[in-house]
Design an enzyme around this catalytic site. Structure first.
Site, PDB file in Angstrom:
ATOM      1  N   GLY A 656       0.674  -1.243   0.013  1.00  0.00           N
ATOM      2  CA  GLY A 656      -0.061   0.074   0.033  1.00  0.00           C
ATOM      3  C   GLY A 656       0.817   1.152  -0.097  1.00  0.00           C
ATOM      4  O   GLY A 656       2.046   1.195   0.227  1.00  0.00           O
ATOM      5  N   GLY A 658       0.328   5.539   1.280  1.00  0.00           N
ATOM      6  CA  GLY A 658      -0.368   6.622   1.790  1.00  0.00           C
ATOM      7  C   GLY A 658       0.395   7.925   1.761  1.00  0.00           C
ATOM      8  O   GLY A 658       1.317   8.102   1.298  1.00  0.00           O
ATOM      9  N   GLY A 659      -0.539   8.841   2.325  1.00  0.00           N
ATOM     10  CA  GLY A 659       0.311  10.113   2.685  1.00  0.00           C
ATOM     11  C   GLY A 659       1.661   9.876   3.281  1.00  0.00           C
ATOM     12  O   GLY A 659       2.360  10.734   2.961  1.00  0.00           O
ATOM     13  N   TYR A 660       1.712   9.081   4.189  1.00  0.00           N
ATOM     14  CA  TYR A 660       2.976   8.744   4.810  1.00  0.00           C
ATOM     15  C   TYR A 660       3.946   8.289   4.151  1.00  0.00           C
ATOM     16  O   TYR A 660       5.291   8.537   4.280  1.00  0.00           O
ATOM     17  CB  TYR A 660       2.436   7.721   6.091  1.00  0.00           C
ATOM     18  CG  TYR A 660       3.563   7.830   7.329  1.00  0.00           C
ATOM     19  CD1 TYR A 660       4.409   6.665   7.146  1.00  0.00           C
ATOM     20  CD2 TYR A 660       3.938   8.537   8.145  1.00  0.00           C
ATOM     21  CE1 TYR A 660       5.213   6.242   8.094  1.00  0.00           C
ATOM     22  CE2 TYR A 660       4.763   8.388   9.115  1.00  0.00           C
ATOM     23  CZ  TYR A 660       5.524   7.126   9.346  1.00  0.00           C
ATOM     24  OH  TYR A 660       6.697   6.955   9.929  1.00  0.00           O
ATOM     25  N   GLY A 661       3.638   7.534   3.339  1.00  0.00           N
ATOM     26  CA  GLY A 661       4.634   6.658   2.401  1.00  0.00           C
ATOM     27  C   GLY A 661       4.243   5.250   2.206  1.00  0.00           C
ATOM     28  O   GLY A 661       3.074   5.146   1.872  1.00  0.00           O
ATOM     29  N   LYS A 662       5.044   4.622   1.839  1.00  0.00           N
ATOM     30  CA  LYS A 662       4.954   3.124   1.328  1.00  0.00           C
ATOM     31  C   LYS A 662       4.626   2.199   2.609  1.00  0.00           C
ATOM     32  O   LYS A 662       5.315   2.340   3.337  1.00  0.00           O
ATOM     33  CB  LYS A 662       5.768   2.654   0.468  1.00  0.00           C
ATOM     34  CG  LYS A 662       5.634   3.317  -0.953  1.00  0.00           C
ATOM     35  CD  LYS A 662       6.631   2.633  -2.034  1.00  0.00           C
ATOM     36  CE  LYS A 662       6.124   3.373  -3.505  1.00  0.00           C
ATOM     37  NZ  LYS A 662       7.331   3.184  -4.414  1.00  0.00           N
ATOM     38  N   VAL A 663       3.767   1.181   2.123  1.00  0.00           N
ATOM     39  CA  VAL A 663       3.552   0.196   3.418  1.00  0.00           C
ATOM     40  C   VAL A 663       4.263  -1.345   2.683  1.00  0.00           C
ATOM     41  O   VAL A 663       3.839  -1.387   1.525  1.00  0.00           O
ATOM     42  CB  VAL A 663       2.306   0.167   3.721  1.00  0.00           C
ATOM     43  CG1 VAL A 663       2.270  -0.924   4.888  1.00  0.00           C
ATOM     44  CG2 VAL A 663       1.804   1.349   4.376  1.00  0.00           C
ATOM     45  N   ASP A 773      -7.380  11.022  12.369  1.00  0.00           N
ATOM     46  CA  ASP A 773      -7.546  10.449  11.222  1.00  0.00           C
ATOM     47  C   ASP A 773      -8.274   9.285  10.997  1.00  0.00           C
ATOM     48  O   ASP A 773      -8.035   8.280  10.489  1.00  0.00           O
ATOM     49  CB  ASP A 773      -6.098  10.573  10.437  1.00  0.00           C
ATOM     50  CG  ASP A 773      -6.115  10.507   8.890  1.00  0.00           C
ATOM     51  OD1 ASP A 773      -5.432  10.010   8.519  1.00  0.00           O
ATOM     52  OD2 ASP A 773      -7.057  11.079   8.558  1.00  0.00           O
TER      53      ASP A 773
END
Ligand SMILES: *[C@@H]1O[C@H](CO)[C@@H](O)[C@H](O)[C@H]1NC(C)=O
Ligand SMILES: *[C@@H]1O[C@H](CO)[C@@H](O)[C@H](O)[C@H]1NC(C)=O
Ligand SMILES: *[C@@H]1O[C@H](CO)[C@@H](O)[C@H](O)[C@H]1NC(C)=O
Length: 970
Positions: A656, A658-663, A773
């Site tokens: 995945g 997201g805004g935070y980065g990759k998972v 969030d």
């Protein structure tokens, strides 16, 4: 079923009966917030006080103005209720004095380890027998003297008894046979005398033969006498290691030796055993190491042709009948060490022994009558040492330069002394020396394998005695092998999720059976965290690791102690070693993490320190309390380790973004599957912020919250390691991509479980946390389709009653879920999460994204209800995928959702109220007590309610037990 209007309805309509309906609930909430009153019982506190007094004031950090269990004292582990001390682990803490009788007052102890305190003397007090719950007792490398008390037989829970390297004398009490759970018996390297206890002759009718669950008998290096009891060779025994060497044992090796079919390592060497070697050895399939040398064994050399797993075989210095080198030697394809000095051998040396199909590395046939010519021209590439000194060899041809050959004392050398000298001189280097110049601070070394950087770092250093190797010479090949085995053995340790690379292990050796082993921290890291250092020591010392090539060892750690607090926790399942050897070893608690002492007082971070908040923590604690991350249950991962478990962040591991980065998904060395969130360059926080975040995250444990396993902070990377959630996000399920059936019951249960997670953050986390969030893509489904709330990356500590409200400088959240009031006023409360959760509820019912086709689901719902009335409006909005539903319940849920998204935060319900309402909607709730009006409910009802709805305040989960209970009272 609720006859009166919900509280938020009343308040909305201007009725000034706010919360009256939930009076009981409020009462319960305050109960939940009540101080944790559990305190260590006085008996245990007094015992610890007596220990500290007896140990020269050590550990000096034990502060009796605080509570041992509540403030997590050095080396002290407690039970779930935090009232009893269950573990006391003070390895290498420079304890002095003696072990006082008050140790017996710690009656709930399960694990006691005082090893490597060389000045800890005196005898084992008989009061130790009061420790009926004790499962592991390790006092190794200390200075204990006197007898092992016979009451040791009362410790019937004991599975590990390790007393190696003391000065214990007298006999091994026959009551040892009462310890039916004993798995590990090590009394080696003491001054024990007398016969080995045998049930058939002992007064108590018990002996070593009763220890049918034992896998290890380490009895070597004592002065035991008499014969080896035949009784221990009964078919019930499970032994894999039988170490009897360096005693004064006499008589025969019992013929029933073949009954010990699980045997891997047997040492009978350096005793006074006689008679012939029983044939039974040959039938022990798993036997890898057999030492029969230095006895008075006679008769024919044993035929071991069927012991095909043998790796090390020692037969020398006995009285065997004169014979040629047995031909079966070349059948043993795994044999890499063969020692037959003074074995009355004659005849030629067949080149087969060294052939490329063999694995042989070290061969010694010194002091025999071998003759003819030695031909090593087809020797295998692993061959390193051939000792043929003092034979009758006349010829020698062709040897590879990598082999050291000792031919002294043969006729051949009479004429070829020069060649003999050079063959013997081919001694490989034994020391891993660094090419770097310069020196390091105390305890710090330059890793010789990293001579390009020449950086000082602090390894864990141990002095190792090998029990199963007795290599005539340890040279390059063996060092490398050993290093590889240490690295892979430690990587597989059930205690740690750390991957050890070969370069991190440096072995230096000085004699055949001793070496120093240095375990260096990962590249670019100056030192191990004290917790990891403690775990490494513990893993090596207590033989949790098996090393197929180098066998068992005892290890004494040297150097200044890492200043660690060892916190102890519950059972580690999947303890690999235990499983590998087929016995459940880790019946109880094991050391899980060593952490720093957690101090409550905080200091203002100095700006300078804020830049390097980990420095103090990674270093050994000199940096002051303020910078020590207050971690509970989360551990540090090296970048190396993360790289390895994500296949170097390969695309196929991405799950995945997201805004935070990759998972990424990944597997830890333990086999556990994890999700790793890697901050993108835009999301990188300041180190101090990241530290705060992991501290916060690590404190939060609830079954409806995705658990943080650890983090990585290295080389500019910031990563969080979470438990893996196999069934994706709620959003994915609603959009139909997971294939999970989203019927009414499932939606309601997902609403319920995620609400519980959020409620926990608001009311039970300490300090309370506002998520900021909440959204359907932050609600994950586990393997049982239970929802867990994820991603506290934006979380903020909630304002506390004493008014310390965190001022948020920047509104964060996701459009569509964002509380408009928070957006406008910048004032953050729990009610912002309630708002977002209301949007999630609408999403659950309509299947729509919050903003879809330019339309906002909140507004759409309100408009539909206003224009079409409740029933019609709801029907027009409901997710077409939701084929069947109870209309009345659906209406109520819509009402609840709309209450959550009220413009005014005050008009929104609390999460506890939300839970209550959802609960009332599910059919099963009809049987449960309702908390209405001012009715009084019994304590039992309230507790049941709490457990069902909010999770018990003592909702310990898994291995976090010890940390969890440390929630501090306000
Ligand atoms: C020890 O084993 C022997 C032989 O099996 C048995 O007779 C005896 O009762 C056992 N003793 C104990 C204490 O279990
Ligand atoms: C021999 O070792 C293997 C591998 O460790 C194990 O699976 C097997 O059970 C052992 N055999 C016996 C008889 O203990
Ligand atoms: C080795 O095993 C074979 C086959 O089981 C058997 O016939 C032979 O006698 C065994 N040899 C020895 C020395 O035990």
């Amino acid at each position: 079923m609720i006859s009166t209007l919900p509280a938020w309805e009343q308040s909305r309509r201007g009725l000034h009966v706010r919360f009256s309906l939930f009076a009981s609930l409020v009462a319960i909430s305050s109960l939940l917030n009540a101080p944790v009153t559990s305190l260590t019982i006085q008996q245990d506190v007094n015992a610890l006080r007596a220990l500290q007094a007896a140990w020269g004031g050590k550990p000096s950090t034990w502060d009796f103005s605080t509570d041992p269990c509540d403030t997590l004292w050095l080396g002290v582990g407690c039970d779930d209720t935090h009232t009893r001390v269950t573990q006391l682990l003070l390895i290498n803490q420079d304890l002095t004095g003696t072990l006082p009788s008050s140790i017996g007052d710690l009656t709930n102890l399960t694990n006691l380890d005082l090893s490597s305190n060389a000045k800890l003397g005196g005898s084992l007090p008989t009061e130790i027998s009061n420790l009926k719950n004790l499962q592991r007792l390790f006092i190794q490398f200390c200075n204990l003297s006197g007898q092992i008390p016979t009451v040791i037989g009362n410790l019937t829970s004991l599975s590990y008894l390790g007393l190696t390297q003391n000065s214990l004398s007298g006999t091994l009490p026959d009551t040892i046979g009462f310890l039916s759970n004993l798995f590990w018996l090590d009394v080696s390297s003491n001054q024990l005398t007398g016969a080995l206890p045998d049930s058939t002759t002992s007064p108590s009718g018990s002996g070593l033969d009763n220890l049918t669950n034992a896998r290890h008998f380490h009895l070597e290096n004592n002065s035991f006498s008499g014969t080896i009891p035949t009784s221990i060779f009964n078919t019930q025994m499970q032994l894999i290691h039988l170490l009897l060497h360096n005693n004064m044992l006499t008589g025969n090796i019992p013929t029933a030796v073949g009954n010990l079919i699980h045997m891997e390592i047997m040492h009978f060497d350096s005793n006074a055993l006689n008679g012939s070697v029983p044939s039974g050895f040959s039938s022990i399939q798993n036997l890898t190491t057999l030492h029969l040398d230095n006895n008075q064994l006679g008769g024919q050399l044993p035929d071991l042709s069927n012991a095909t797993n043998l790796q090390m075989l020692y037969l020398g210095s006995n009285n065997f009948t004169s014979a040629p080198i047995p031909s079966w030697i070349s059948n043993l394809k795994k044999l890499f060490l063969l020692s037959m000095d003074s074995a009355n051998l004659f005849g030629n040396i067949s080149a087969d022994i060294f052939s490329s199909s063999s694995n042989i590395s070290n061969v010694t046939f010194a002091s025999n009558s071998l003759n003819g010519t030695v031909d090593l021209s087809s020797a295998n590439s692993r061959l390193r040492l051939v000792n043929l000194s003092n034979n009758d060899l006349a010829g020698f041809v062709n040897s590879p330069t990598t082999v050291q050959i000792i031919l002294d004392g043969n006729p051949y050398c009479d004429n070829n002394q020069g060649q003999c000298d050079s063959l013997r001189a081919a001694t490989p280097t034994l020391i891993n020396a660094s090419a770097c110049s310069g020196s390091c601070a105390d305890n710090y070394l330059i890793n010789p394998k990293l001579s390009t950087t020449c950086q000082c770092s602090r390894p864990v250093v141990g002095n190792v005695d090998f029990l199963a190797t007795k290599l005539p010479i340890l040279e390059d090949y063996n060092l490398t092998l050993m290093e590889e085995e240490f690295a892979s053995g430690l990587s597989q340790s059930a205690f740690m999720n750390i991957t050890f690379l070969d370069f991190q292990v440096v072995v230096n050796t000085f004699t055949a059976t001793h070496a120093t082993v240095s375990i260096f921290p990962p590249n670019n890291t100056a030192t191990w965290s004290p917790s990891d250092a403690a775990l490494i020591s513990y893993a090596i010392k207590n033989q949790e690791i098996t090393y197929p090539g180098i066998g068992p060892m005892v290890c004494a750690f040297i150097g200044t102690p890492y200043d660690a607090v060892i916190i102890v926790s519950g059972l580690t399942t999947g303890a690999k070693v235990g499983i590998a050897i087929g016995v459940v070893v880790f019946v109880v608690a094991v050391v899980v993490l060593g952490l720093y002492a957690i101090r409550q007082r905080k200091r203002a971070d100095k700006a300078e320190e804020a830049n390097k908040p980990f420095a103090a923590w990674i270093a050994t604690g000199e940096g002051g309390d303020a910078n020590i991350p207050q971690l509970k249950g989360a551990r540090w991962f090296s970048l190396e380790e993360i790289r390895k478990c994500t296949n170097n962040f390969s695309q196929s591991n991405e799950i995945g973004e997201g805004g935070y980065g990759k998972v990424y998904k990944g597997y830890l060395a333990s086999g556990e599957k994890v999700a790793i969130k890697r901050a993108g360059t835009d999301s990188l926080q300041g180190a101090a912020e990241f530290k705060n975040e992991i501290e916060l995250l690590s404190r939060v444990h609830h079954r409806n919250l995705v658990g943080l396993i650890g983090f990585c902070f290295e080389e500019g990377e910031q990563m969080l390691v979470y438990e893996f959630m196999p069934n994706g996000t709620l959003r994915e399920s609603l959009s139909g991509t997971t294939g999970i059936q989203m019927n009414w019951e499932r939606r309601l249960s997902l609403a319920m479980s995620s609400a519980r997670g959020i409620a926990y953050l608001h009311t039970e986390a300490n300090p309370p946390i506002i998520h900021r969030d909440i959204k359907s893509s932050n609600i994950l489904l586990d393997d049982k389709l239970v929802a867990k709330v994820a991603d506290f990356g934006l979380s903020k500590v909630a304002p506390t009653d004493d008014g310390v409200a965190p001022l948020s400088t920047q509104v964060k959240g996701t459009l569509g879920y964002l509380d408009p009031d928070y957006f406008m006023t910048n004032r953050l409360t729990e009610k912002s999460d309630v708002y977002s959760f209301g949007v999630v509820l609408l999403e659950l019912m309509t299947g729509r994204l919050p903003i879809q086709g330019g339309k906002y689901v909140v507004r759409e719902m309100r408009v539909a209800l206003a224009q079409e009335g409740m029933a019609q409006g709801v029907k027009s909005m409901v997710d077409p995928e939701l084929k069947e539903y109870p209309l009345e319940a659906l209406e109520k849920l819509v009402e609840l959702a709309l209450a959550c998204v009220e413009d005014s935060p005050e008009s929104r319900p609390t999460m506890a109220e939300v839970i209550k309402e959802i609960e009332s909607l599910s059919e099963v709730t009809s049987a449960k007590p309702e908390f209405q009006g001012n009715n009084e409910y019994s304590q039992e009802d309230k507790l049941a309610y709490m457990q069902q709805n909010l999770g018990s305040p003592f909702d310990y989960s898994g291995s976090y037990t010890a940390f969890y209970g440390n929630v501090q009272p306000k």
